[in-house]
Design a protein around this motif. Structure first.
Motif, short mmCIF file in Angstrom:
data_model
loop_
_atom_site.label_atom_id
_atom_site.label_comp_id
_atom_site.label_asym_id
_atom_site.label_seq_id
_atom_site.Cartn_x
_atom_site.Cartn_y
_atom_site.Cartn_z
N LEU A 1 -7.77 -17.89 15.74
CA LEU A 1 -6.73 -17.24 14.96
C LEU A 1 -7.08 -17.32 13.48
O LEU A 1 -7.20 -18.41 12.93
N PRO A 2 -7.27 -16.18 12.82
CA PRO A 2 -7.60 -16.23 11.39
C PRO A 2 -6.38 -16.66 10.59
O PRO A 2 -5.24 -16.54 11.02
N GLU A 3 -6.65 -17.16 9.42
CA GLU A 3 -5.55 -17.57 8.55
C GLU A 3 -4.80 -16.35 8.06
O GLU A 3 -5.39 -15.32 7.75
N VAL A 4 -3.48 -16.47 7.99
CA VAL A 4 -2.65 -15.38 7.51
C VAL A 4 -2.74 -15.38 5.99
O VAL A 4 -2.49 -16.39 5.34
N LYS A 5 -3.11 -14.24 5.44
CA LYS A 5 -3.29 -14.14 4.00
C LYS A 5 -2.11 -13.36 3.42
O LYS A 5 -1.83 -12.24 3.84
N THR A 6 -1.43 -13.96 2.49
CA THR A 6 -0.31 -13.28 1.84
C THR A 6 -0.75 -12.79 0.48
O THR A 6 -1.59 -13.41 -0.18
N MET A 7 -0.19 -11.67 0.08
CA MET A 7 -0.55 -11.07 -1.21
C MET A 7 0.58 -11.29 -2.20
O MET A 7 1.75 -11.20 -1.85
N SER A 8 0.19 -11.53 -3.43
CA SER A 8 1.19 -11.68 -4.48
C SER A 8 1.71 -10.29 -4.86
O SER A 8 1.08 -9.27 -4.52
N PRO A 9 2.83 -10.20 -5.53
CA PRO A 9 3.34 -8.89 -5.93
C PRO A 9 2.36 -8.10 -6.80
O PRO A 9 2.26 -6.88 -6.68
N GLU A 10 1.60 -8.80 -7.64
CA GLU A 10 0.61 -8.10 -8.48
C GLU A 10 -0.51 -7.52 -7.62
O GLU A 10 -0.97 -6.40 -7.85
N GLU A 11 -0.95 -8.28 -6.60
CA GLU A 11 -2.00 -7.79 -5.71
C GLU A 11 -1.49 -6.60 -4.89
O GLU A 11 -2.24 -5.64 -4.65
N LYS A 12 -0.24 -6.66 -4.47
CA LYS A 12 0.33 -5.53 -3.72
C LYS A 12 0.39 -4.28 -4.59
O LYS A 12 0.10 -3.17 -4.14
N GLU A 13 0.75 -4.45 -5.84
CA GLU A 13 0.82 -3.31 -6.76
C GLU A 13 -0.57 -2.73 -7.01
O GLU A 13 -0.74 -1.51 -6.98
N GLN A 14 -1.56 -3.57 -7.21
CA GLN A 14 -2.93 -3.09 -7.41
C GLN A 14 -3.45 -2.38 -6.16
O GLN A 14 -4.13 -1.36 -6.25
N ASP A 15 -3.11 -2.91 -4.99
CA ASP A 15 -3.53 -2.26 -3.74
C ASP A 15 -2.88 -0.90 -3.59
O ASP A 15 -3.53 0.07 -3.15
N ALA A 16 -1.61 -0.78 -3.96
CA ALA A 16 -0.92 0.52 -3.88
C ALA A 16 -1.56 1.52 -4.84
O ALA A 16 -1.71 2.70 -4.50
N ILE A 17 -1.94 1.06 -6.03
CA ILE A 17 -2.60 1.96 -7.00
C ILE A 17 -3.94 2.43 -6.44
O ILE A 17 -4.29 3.61 -6.54
N ARG A 18 -4.70 1.50 -5.84
CA ARG A 18 -6.00 1.88 -5.26
C ARG A 18 -5.83 2.87 -4.11
O ARG A 18 -6.59 3.84 -4.00
N GLN A 19 -4.83 2.65 -3.26
CA GLN A 19 -4.59 3.56 -2.15
C GLN A 19 -4.19 4.95 -2.63
O GLN A 19 -4.63 5.96 -2.08
N LYS A 20 -3.37 5.02 -3.67
CA LYS A 20 -2.96 6.31 -4.22
C LYS A 20 -4.15 7.04 -4.82
O LYS A 20 -4.32 8.25 -4.63
N ALA A 21 -5.02 6.32 -5.55
CA ALA A 21 -6.21 6.93 -6.13
C ALA A 21 -7.14 7.44 -5.02
O ALA A 21 -7.74 8.52 -5.14
N TYR A 22 -7.24 6.71 -3.94
CA TYR A 22 -8.08 7.13 -2.82
C TYR A 22 -7.54 8.41 -2.19
O TYR A 22 -8.29 9.36 -1.93
N ARG A 23 -6.23 8.47 -1.94
CA ARG A 23 -5.64 9.68 -1.35
C ARG A 23 -5.79 10.87 -2.28
O ARG A 23 -6.06 12.00 -1.83
N ASP A 24 -5.62 10.66 -3.59
CA ASP A 24 -5.79 11.75 -4.55
C ASP A 24 -7.23 12.26 -4.56
O ASP A 24 -7.48 13.46 -4.68
#
Length: 89
Positions: free
Chosen positions: A25-48
């Protein structure tokens, strides 16, 4: 005495297998709110960026300029041969 030696061998054989099972069982990795925001920005740039790729509607025919578009002429009809090998006319 035999029972003790059999149990010792079985214990030694199953020890490494049990140790390998610990890391399934791999360790569960939680993301901080800043990491979640950066990930959302990267995903939006990828879709665009995917939307900017043009659709390829034309058919790709690499041999298109080699082929001639003239229709092939039908071969002349063969005349039936007789038993002697000459054409029947």
């Amino acid at each position: 005495m035999r029972l003790f030696s059999v149990l010792a061998v079985l214990t030694l054989m199953t020890g490494p297998a049990a140790a390998q099972m610990m890391n399934l069982l791999p360790e569960v990795k939680t993301m901080s709110p800043e990491e979640k925001e950066q990930d959302a920005i990267r995903q939006k740039a990828y879709r665009d960026s995917l939307r900017q790729i043009p659709d390829n509607k034309a058919t790709q025919d690499p041999w298109g300029n080699v082929r001639s578009d003239a229709p092939k002429q039908a071969a002349p009809a063969k005349q039936p041969r007789t038993k002697t090998g000459s054409n029947a006319n």
